[in-house]
Enzyme design. Structure first.
Site, PDB file in Angstrom:
ATOM      1  N   THR A  75       1.814  -3.436   2.821  1.00  0.00           N
ATOM      2  CA  THR A  75       1.973  -4.896   2.831  1.00  0.00           C
ATOM      3  C   THR A  75       1.674  -5.480   1.460  1.00  0.00           C
ATOM      4  OG1 THR A  75       1.391  -5.004   5.176  1.00  0.00           O
ATOM      5  CG2 THR A  75       1.203  -7.035   3.912  1.00  0.00           C
ATOM      6  N   LEU A 159      -3.300 -10.217  10.941  1.00  0.00           N
ATOM      7  CA  LEU A 159      -4.466  -9.363  11.129  1.00  0.00           C
ATOM      8  C   LEU A 159      -5.711 -10.191  11.432  1.00  0.00           C
ATOM      9  CD1 LEU A 159      -3.934  -6.666   8.349  1.00  0.00           C
ATOM     10  CD2 LEU A 159      -3.335  -6.570  10.776  1.00  0.00           C
ATOM     11  N   ARG A 235      -8.756  -5.700   0.756  1.00  0.00           N
ATOM     12  CA  ARG A 235      -8.524  -5.125  -0.559  1.00  0.00           C
ATOM     13  C   ARG A 235      -9.822  -5.094  -1.347  1.00  0.00           C
ATOM     14  NH1 ARG A 235      -4.484  -3.229   0.929  1.00  0.00           N
ATOM     15  NH2 ARG A 235      -2.378  -3.292   0.037  1.00  0.00           N
ATOM     16  N   GLU A 264     -10.013   3.023  -6.411  1.00  0.00           N
ATOM     17  CA  GLU A 264      -9.888   4.006  -5.335  1.00  0.00           C
ATOM     18  C   GLU A 264      -9.246   5.289  -5.837  1.00  0.00           C
ATOM     19  OE1 GLU A 264      -9.537   0.757  -1.685  1.00  0.00           O
ATOM     20  OE2 GLU A 264      -7.740   1.851  -2.303  1.00  0.00           O
ATOM     21  N   HIS A 286     -10.259   3.899   2.882  1.00  0.00           N
ATOM     22  CA  HIS A 286      -9.026   3.103   2.987  1.00  0.00           C
ATOM     23  C   HIS A 286      -8.125   3.655   4.098  1.00  0.00           C
ATOM     24  CE1 HIS A 286      -6.373   0.195   0.500  1.00  0.00           C
ATOM     25  NE2 HIS A 286      -5.972   0.200   1.756  1.00  0.00           N
TER      26      HIS A 286
END
Length: 319
Positions: A75, A159, A235, A264, A286
């Site tokens: 997304t 969400l 995020r 990450e 994640h």
């Protein structure tokens, strides 16, 4: 002529995910991983790029002379230089609403684990504490109900709304935050600062933008309840990790559950990795998006976006 499609980071899909076929004549080339040094060579004659987390910079866009379309297998589109794509007439699409079950479920896994101190109790049993207690139970760590508590949600997309639905089923009071610094979004929203102050649990579901970078910082932690917990499945970068470290070390909040980091994977001696030694901090790699069902749906939608673009009816465009 066959369309050349290049998937830059196929390793971001687990084994068993099927890649849907599309109607056009195409060649799909898979690279498990792609570094910044490799990307220009790999996309130089691509018509379509698929990327999940590989950054597509202005330099990459300018060098890919045949490139017409980028299908983001996620997304968030913060890995794409959208302006460069606009300047070079390259369309970009993303995936929407595929994680409407998996992210809220992961969010509440973190909330429940922290609110009921499941990790602390599990580890203490492993370490022999139950035998030491010499009775049927013991109360070393606080346990709190979700029912009657207040959940503050930052981000009112699908969400955030799905998380709110689950919260209401638990009997929680839900506050949707306004944008930081804006208090005129209507009666269904609570001013950002009030959400920070009033919430027992704060859950982040907004994108990473210039306006949301370090949205939760030292000042916000100083205003939270000492008994509150913070959840971030959105995020990395939305929460200042040094401020998070300070808040947990100095007991400004009770706990935190994160599925994302600014970098990450995080480096070994980073603030967020140091926090993993604490029993009231949970860090997952994640994976809130990563139920098998959701990734298969994402994969199907990714190929549908390519098919729609090549058929002349683009969908889910972000530029």
């Amino acid at each position: 002529m066959s369309i050349k499609i290049v998937f830059l980071d196929y390793d971001t899909f687990p084994d068993g995910i099927k890649i849907k076929k599309i109607k056009q004549d195409y060649e799909l080339i898979f690279y498990n991983r792609t570094t910044s040094e490799e990307i220009i060579e790999r996309v130089k004659d691509a018509d379509v790029i698929i990327t999940n987390k590989v950054k597509v910079s202005k330099e990459v866009v300018s060098s890919a002379k045949k490139l017409k379309f980028i299908s983001v297998a996620a997304t968030g589109t913060d890995v794409i230089d959208i302006k460069a794509c606009n300047d070079n007439n390259i369309a970009v699409s993303n995936i929407r609403n595929y994680a409407i079950n998996t992210v809220p479920e992961h969010t509440f896994s973190l909330i429940l684990a922290l609110r009921r101190n499941l990790i602390c109790y599990s580890q203490s049993v492993e370490n022999g504490r139950w035998q030491e207690a010499n009775q049927f139970c013991y109360f070393d760590y606080p346990i709190n109900n979700l029912s009657g508590s207040t959940l503050g949600i930052i981000g009112d997309g699908v969400l955030g709304k799905a998380v709110a639905d689950i919260a209401k089923a638990f009997g929680m009071k839900v506050l949707f935050s306004t944008y930081k610094g804006t208090n005129n979004m209507g009666p269904l929203y609570t001013p950002f600062e009030d959400v920070i102050i009033q919430s027992d649990i704060i859950s982040i579901h907004c994108p990473l933008l210039n306006s949301t970078k370090n949205l939760i910082n030292y000042d916000e932690f100083s205003k939270m309840k000492p008994s509150s917990i913070l959840i971030n499945t959105a995020r990395g970068g939305i929460v200042n990790e040094e401020a998070l470290y300070d808040a947990l070390i100095n007991k400004k909040i009770q706990g935190a559950g994160f599925d994302v980091c600014t970098e990450e994977p995080p480096i070994a001696n980073s603030h967020i990795m140091k926090l993993t030694k604490l029993p009231n901090f949970i860090l997952t790699p994640h994976i809130s998006w990563a139920s098998f069902e959701s990734i298969q749906l994402l994969s199907d939608m990714m190929m549908d976006n390519i098919d729609a673009f090549l058929s002349g009816s683009p969908q889910n465009l972000v530029n």
